[in-house]
Scaffold this motif. Structure first.
Motif, PDB file in Angstrom:
ATOM      1  N   ASN A 134       0.915  -1.209   0.054  1.00 56.36           N
ATOM      2  CA  ASN A 134       0.094  -0.005  -0.175  1.00 56.36           C
ATOM      3  C   ASN A 134       0.763   1.249   0.074  1.00 56.36           C
ATOM      4  O   ASN A 134       1.821   1.271   0.552  1.00 56.36           O
ATOM      5  N   ILE A 135       0.392   2.331  -0.567  1.00 61.35           N
ATOM      6  CA  ILE A 135       0.855   3.624  -0.289  1.00 61.35           C
ATOM      7  C   ILE A 135      -0.095   4.173   0.699  1.00 61.35           C
ATOM      8  O   ILE A 135      -1.523   4.160   0.494  1.00 61.35           O
ATOM      9  N   LEU A 136       0.275   4.226   1.949  1.00 61.71           N
ATOM     10  CA  LEU A 136      -0.358   4.572   3.106  1.00 61.71           C
ATOM     11  C   LEU A 136      -0.694   6.058   3.108  1.00 61.71           C
ATOM     12  O   LEU A 136      -1.853   6.328   3.901  1.00 61.71           O
ATOM     13  N   THR A 137       0.155   6.802   2.810  1.00 62.55           N
ATOM     14  CA  THR A 137      -0.202   8.189   2.733  1.00 62.55           C
ATOM     15  C   THR A 137       0.469   8.703   1.311  1.00 62.55           C
ATOM     16  O   THR A 137       1.505   8.672   1.269  1.00 62.55           O
ATOM     17  N   GLY A 138      -0.379   9.679   0.815  1.00 66.52           N
ATOM     18  CA  GLY A 138       0.218  10.133  -0.550  1.00 66.52           C
ATOM     19  C   GLY A 138      -0.762  10.577  -1.439  1.00 66.52           C
ATOM     20  O   GLY A 138      -1.793  11.231  -1.033  1.00 66.52           O
ATOM     21  N   ARG A 139      -0.763  10.314  -2.965  1.00 66.71           N
ATOM     22  CA  ARG A 139      -1.561  10.933  -3.812  1.00 66.71           C
ATOM     23  C   ARG A 139      -1.729  10.338  -5.154  1.00 66.71           C
ATOM     24  O   ARG A 139      -0.679   9.797  -5.381  1.00 66.71           O
ATOM     25  N   SER A 140      -2.584  10.558  -5.809  1.00 64.62           N
ATOM     26  CA  SER A 140      -2.433  10.309  -7.162  1.00 64.62           C
ATOM     27  C   SER A 140      -2.594  11.674  -7.970  1.00 64.62           C
ATOM     28  O   SER A 140      -2.624  12.693  -7.189  1.00 64.62           O
ATOM     29  N   ALA A 141      -2.966  11.405  -9.143  1.00 66.49           N
ATOM     30  CA  ALA A 141      -3.187  12.889  -9.957  1.00 66.49           C
ATOM     31  C   ALA A 141      -4.626  13.606  -9.524  1.00 66.49           C
ATOM     32  O   ALA A 141      -4.615  14.735  -9.623  1.00 66.49           O
ATOM     33  N   ASP A 142      -5.327  12.776  -8.865  1.00 64.85           N
ATOM     34  CA  ASP A 142      -6.808  13.286  -8.521  1.00 64.85           C
ATOM     35  C   ASP A 142      -7.028  13.317  -7.060  1.00 64.85           C
ATOM     36  O   ASP A 142      -7.943  14.201  -6.742  1.00 64.85           O
ATOM     37  N   LEU A 143      -6.573  12.602  -6.389  1.00 67.27           N
ATOM     38  CA  LEU A 143      -6.877  12.421  -4.999  1.00 67.27           C
ATOM     39  C   LEU A 143      -5.533  12.169  -4.083  1.00 67.27           C
ATOM     40  O   LEU A 143      -4.606  11.603  -4.234  1.00 67.27           O
ATOM     41  N   GLY A 144      -5.643  12.927  -3.052  1.00 62.10           N
ATOM     42  CA  GLY A 144      -4.527  12.984  -1.859  1.00 62.10           C
ATOM     43  C   GLY A 144      -5.273  12.390  -0.418  1.00 62.10           C
ATOM     44  O   GLY A 144      -6.181  12.588  -0.270  1.00 62.10           O
ATOM     45  N   TRP A 145      -4.692  11.744   0.376  1.00 61.41           N
ATOM     46  CA  TRP A 145      -4.832  11.273   1.620  1.00 61.41           C
ATOM     47  C   TRP A 145      -3.892  11.424   2.700  1.00 61.41           C
ATOM     48  O   TRP A 145      -2.605  10.939   2.377  1.00 61.41           O
ATOM     49  N   GLY A 146      -4.111  11.788   3.920  1.00 62.28           N
ATOM     50  CA  GLY A 146      -3.188  11.709   4.890  1.00 62.28           C
ATOM     51  C   GLY A 146      -3.805  11.208   6.209  1.00 62.28           C
ATOM     52  O   GLY A 146      -5.220  11.023   6.283  1.00 62.28           O
ATOM     53  N   ILE A 147      -2.824  10.429   6.860  1.00 63.83           N
ATOM     54  CA  ILE A 147      -3.512   9.838   8.165  1.00 63.83           C
ATOM     55  C   ILE A 147      -3.074  10.301   9.467  1.00 63.83           C
ATOM     56  O   ILE A 147      -1.892  10.916   9.570  1.00 63.83           O
ATOM     57  N   THR A 148      -3.834  10.171  10.169  1.00 63.77           N
ATOM     58  CA  THR A 148      -3.448  10.352  11.843  1.00 63.77           C
ATOM     59  C   THR A 148      -4.039   9.340  12.649  1.00 63.77           C
ATOM     60  O   THR A 148      -5.077   8.897  12.285  1.00 63.77           O
ATOM     61  N   THR A 149      -3.536   9.235  13.609  1.00 62.61           N
ATOM     62  CA  THR A 149      -4.309   8.338  14.867  1.00 62.61           C
ATOM     63  C   THR A 149      -5.453   8.987  15.209  1.00 62.61           C
ATOM     64  O   THR A 149      -5.424  10.219  15.938  1.00 62.61           O
ATOM     65  N   THR A 150      -6.468   8.128  15.344  1.00 62.43           N
ATOM     66  CA  THR A 150      -7.781   8.805  15.942  1.00 62.43           C
ATOM     67  C   THR A 150      -7.691   8.714  17.480  1.00 62.43           C
ATOM     68  O   THR A 150      -8.644   9.410  18.050  1.00 62.43           O
ATOM     69  N   TYR A 151      -7.165   7.944  18.169  1.00 63.12           N
ATOM     70  CA  TYR A 151      -7.218   7.626  19.529  1.00 63.12           C
ATOM     71  C   TYR A 151      -8.527   7.201  20.118  1.00 63.12           C
ATOM     72  O   TYR A 151      -9.131   7.365  20.752  1.00 63.12           O
ATOM     73  N   VAL A 152      -9.402   6.343  19.164  1.00 61.85           N
ATOM     74  CA  VAL A 152     -10.439   5.729  19.536  1.00 61.85           C
ATOM     75  C   VAL A 152     -10.220   4.694  20.822  1.00 61.85           C
ATOM     76  O   VAL A 152      -9.065   4.185  20.806  1.00 61.85           O
ATOM     77  N   ASP A 153     -10.994   4.542  21.828  1.00 64.79           N
ATOM     78  CA  ASP A 153     -10.663   3.627  22.741  1.00 64.79           C
ATOM     79  C   ASP A 153     -11.116   2.167  22.161  1.00 64.79           C
ATOM     80  O   ASP A 153     -12.381   2.056  22.326  1.00 64.79           O
ATOM     81  N   ASP A 154     -10.150   1.375  21.577  1.00 61.91           N
ATOM     82  CA  ASP A 154     -10.704   0.278  20.896  1.00 61.91           C
ATOM     83  C   ASP A 154      -9.906  -0.886  21.803  1.00 61.91           C
ATOM     84  O   ASP A 154     -10.097  -2.061  21.082  1.00 61.91           O
TER      85      ASP A 154
END
Length: 822
Positions: free
Chosen positions: A316-336
């Motif tokens: 996987n590209i875990l954080t990055g972009r394509s020509a049309d869409l970018g995505w960034g990730i952060t920890t949500t800190y859900v009590d899981d």
């Protein structure tokens, strides 16, 4: 005499020659595993020729006829550059580290076997869709093609570490990639440790004092904390002895609570962008290592190119972009995570108490082979609530009643985990809406994903959220008795109920691990969130400008102003500044006045060249220690990290928290001003012992050294000089350019947890987007790419992030061609 001298000279020369010969021999064998980035390889498993084009930063740009061929080549490239890292991550997930490293990693193996991380990953292979399974198989085949090349081509066993820890290498499997994804999830949760810490505090302190030290994030929906002893009768008597931490041993994916995951991501809509399209920035924070956990890559898929950060071992590209869409990730800190104390049947140790009587544990034995010692056999057990945890870890002996075992329910243990498949779908999405749909299959860890296409932005919480009963006795914040039905999970929430925010009116959205929803329990996500300070600075920077650019987003990523320092210094120094007469030179009082004068003019910038950050950090550390040591004794070591909300509660006397300032063992009643003054003196003594008495000449960067340590050879004498990377850095615990410190040990202010990846994407001109990682692409210490990006990262510089195939080929420093074997 002359004869003796000649013989001594000859012996000395001989020893030097032998030493040089040994060094040359070691270098020769180690260099054999340096990969060649140009050449043609005939490999089995691809449908047509594939190109891996390496640029000057060693970023592979991969071009193939099919998606499977591209994933195959990514596996090949990952294995070329990060072979040892991948094998170590796999061994961690399998609970097989001790086969190489002996008893020092046994506790990690025991924990991973009991959680059955690898078993859950293996079971999850069956639930992958056709595209994901094909991608995982192709990726595994690419890794195995490099393993074949290493075995057949005398390539130095694939990595220099293999000369020290040689072992047979099993072929890579799709389950291995899924297991590494679960290891990443385990690294990003501290809920196991948090529940135990809170329970230990609750056994000796009133609930309001527990809330002081481990505060719920302010805002609506907070809950009063019940007493642990009331939830779990017959809990052990209070023990504030400092626990040892086998779970934090070498190569363990478990982090201390103070070093939990953290990250930044934000986006600007068209209305708030000067470029005419959207902007997105992301910098996930993880523990610093050499090499970095991140690896940059471009994949040219049939749906279009994608570029960004991968984790070796996963396609996987875990954080990055394509020509049309970018995505960034952060920890949500859900009590899981929820912990349970399960009562064992005193007449039959194979049974535990359930809601309707005694039930059978699910059990099986497993053998852990230990280098240099006898194998260890452990009996794995599961209740309806989850696996039985190792009895000695997480400080469990301090809270577990006699006749009980502790189990854990965690979303990351799902045996139907489609998180990797969801990530592959996200890579092929072309809009925010498609991206949000793709994330519906994400399971763990709960992640806040910031999305931007050319016209829209969104923030979406992805991952499975546990549903608790409204009558849950501790609301998930403390371990509870497992047989009480109300304490057990009541399934999970549907993805449609996960928080999401699309195209806000203000045109800016983002996350710094801060609280993002006020939903009350049990619809809440968590009581404790990862940030209360960085978000304040982020809000200011986002509102400071009417419109933003790529450069203003970079400026925010690199910002080193500590809002915590700005908030706390007026509180703890209010009655100290400019009080009393000038003290004589050379006295502790005069040095205190000089320190206060410096801090009075300081704006909170944690710049590596300034003295004030070191004075401030040492003062706050000494202050928290003085506040809690007399109440907690040795147990105070469990809280090495300054908690700004705790300091603020104490100095504002919220809920009577100023009681922490009185030293219980002394006859006088100390005020918070008294303790603040004594803590400053403590800090100045410590600084003098370590960095000298001249406050003006202090440098924060001398203490705040980024420590990128090799996880295996980083503590080996002599070798550590070659494999560890050290850099003076700015930033601190609560700056957007975060450089988290351990707060304890020989180097309490070292930078050990930071933004090991940074990326900024501009959809008005996508090829002007930039990214960087904290070390280099190669995991080989003899490669020039081992640390070449680290200098850029330290200086706040980036490299281009282009999907232009022509540019990649024009700037190529090497091209590998994979040809289908006959």
């Amino acid at each position: 005499m002359g004869t003796a001298f000649r013989w001594l000279f000859r012996i000395a020369v001989g020893l030097v020659v032998l030493s040089l010969g040994a060094v040359a021999l070691v270098y020769y064998f180690a260099s054999r595993s340096l990969p060649d980035y140009s050449g043609t390889f005939e490999v089995a498993g691809i449908s047509a020729p594939v190109e891996i084009v390496r640029d000057n930063a060693d970023v592979p740009h991969i071009f193939g006829a099919t998606d499977d061929d591209v994933y195959y080549a990514l596996g090949f490239a990952h294995a070329q550059d990060r072979f040892w890292q991948m094998l170590t991550l796999r061994r961690t997930a399998q609970g097989r580290l001790s086969e190489l490293f002996g008893a020092r990693t046994l506790s990690t193996d025991v924990l991973l076997r009991r959680l059955d991380i690898y078993g859950a990953a293996t079971a999850s292979v069956a639930v992958q869709d056709e595209y994901a399974l094909s991608a995982l198989e192709a990726y595994a085949a690419g890794v195995n093609a490099w393993i074949t090349e290493v075995n057949a081509g005398a390539r130095g066993r694939g990595a220099p570490e293999m000369w020290l820890f040689n072992h047979a290498i099993a072929p890579w499997q799709p389950a291995d990639s899924l297991a590494i994804a679960k290891i990443m999830a385990l690294q990003l949760t501290t809920n196991f440790q948090d529940e135990v810490l809170r329970a230990r505090l609750s056994l000796a302190l009133p609930s309001e004092r527990v809330e002081d030290l481990m505060p719920a994030t302010p805002g609506a929906g907070l809950a009063a904390l019940p007493e642990y002893a009331a939830l779990v009768p017959n809990a052990p008597a209070t023990s504030f002895a400092e626990a040892d931490h086998p779970e934090y041993g070498p190569l363990s994916p478990i982090n201390p609570p103070s070093l939990g995951g953290a990250s930044n991501a934000w986006a600007a809509s068209v209305s708030r962008s000067a470029t005419g399209s959207t902007l997105l920035a992301n910098d996930p924070h993880l523990g610093l290592t050499a090499p970095s956990i991140w690896y940059l890559a471009q994949l040219e898929l049939q749906s279009g190119g994608v570029i960004g950060a991968t984790v070796p071992g996963m396609p996987n590209i875990l954080t990055g972009r394509s020509a049309d869409l970018g995505w960034g990730i952060t920890t949500t800190y859900v009590d899981d995570v929820d912990l349970y104390q399960e009562e064992v049947n005193p007449a039959n140790a194979d049974q535990y108490r359930g809601p309707d009587g005694w039930e059978e544990f699910v059990q099986r034995e497993t053998i852990i082979n230990v280098a240099g010692a006898a194998p260890v056999t452990i009996n794995l057990q599961w209740s309806a609530n989850g696996p039985v945890l190792p009895p000695e870890q997480f400080g469990l002996p301090y809270i577990r009643p006699p006749g009980h075992v502790t189990t854990a329910n965690w979303t990351g243990l799902s045996r139907e985990d489609t998180s990797v498949a969801a990530g592959l779908d996200l890579m092929r999405a072309h809009s925010v809406e498609e991206g949000q749909r793709a994330l519906s299959r994400f399971v763990a860890p709960p992640t806040t994903v910031t999305l931007a296409d050319r016209n829209n932005i969104a923030l979406q919480v992805a991952g499975v959220l546990p549903r608790r009963d409204a009558d849950h006795q501790s609301r998930g914040r403390l371990p509870t008795l497992g047989y009480i039905e109300e304490n057990r999970w009541q399934g999970t929430f549907p993805y449609g109920e996960n928080p999401s925010f699309n195209d806000p009116a203000g045109g800016i959205l983002g996350n710094t691990n801060n609280k993002i929803t006020d939903r009350p329990f049990p619809e809440h996500l968590a009581f404790h969130w990862g940030d209360t300070q960085r978000v304040q600075r982020w809000e200011f920077l986002m509102q400071e400008r009417e419109v933003h650019t790529r450069d203003s987003f970079i400026e925010a990523q690199l910002d080193t102003i500590s809002q915590a320092a700005r908030n706390l210094l007026p509180l703890i120094g209010a009655d100290l500044w400019f009080t009393g007469e000038a003290a004589p030179d050379g006295t502790p009082e005069r040095q205190r006045q000089e320190a206060l004068a410096l801090l009075a003019e300081w704006n909170g910038e944690m710049n590596e060249h300034l003295p004030e950050p070191l004075i401030y950090a040492a003062w706050l550390r000494a202050l928290q220690n003085r506040l809690i040591e007399d109440e907690l004794g040795p147990f105070a070591a469990e809280f090495p990290h300054v908690e700004p909300l705790f300091i603020e509660r104490v100095f504002r006397d919220i809920g009577g928290a100023a009681v922490w300032c009185d030293v219980q063992q002394s006859a006088p009643v100390e005020s918070c001003t008294d303790l603040s003054r004594m803590a400053l003196d403590d800090a100045l003594v410590w600084i003098g012992e370590h960095y000298g008495q001249d406050l003006q000449s202090l440098r924060w960067g001398d203490a705040h050294v980024a420590r990128h340590d090799h996880q295996v050879m980083g503590n080996v004498p002599i070798l550590s000089w070659f494999v560890n990377i050290r850099q003076s850095t700015s930033g601190g615990d609560f700056t957007l350019n975060r450089g988290l410190t351990p707060g304890t040990g020989e180097h309490p202010f070292a930078n050990v947890h930071a933004a090991a990846y940074r990326g900024v994407y501009d959809f008005a001109d996508p090829d002007s987007s930039v990214f960087v990682i904290s070390t280099g692409q190669s995991g080989h210490p003899l490669s020039r790419h081992y640390d070449d990006l680290g200098d850029l990262w330290r200086r706040g510089e980036y490299i281009p992030m282009s999907l232009d195939a022509g540019l990649a080929r024009a700037a190529a420093t090497g091209i590998i061609r994979l040809e289908p074997a006959d």
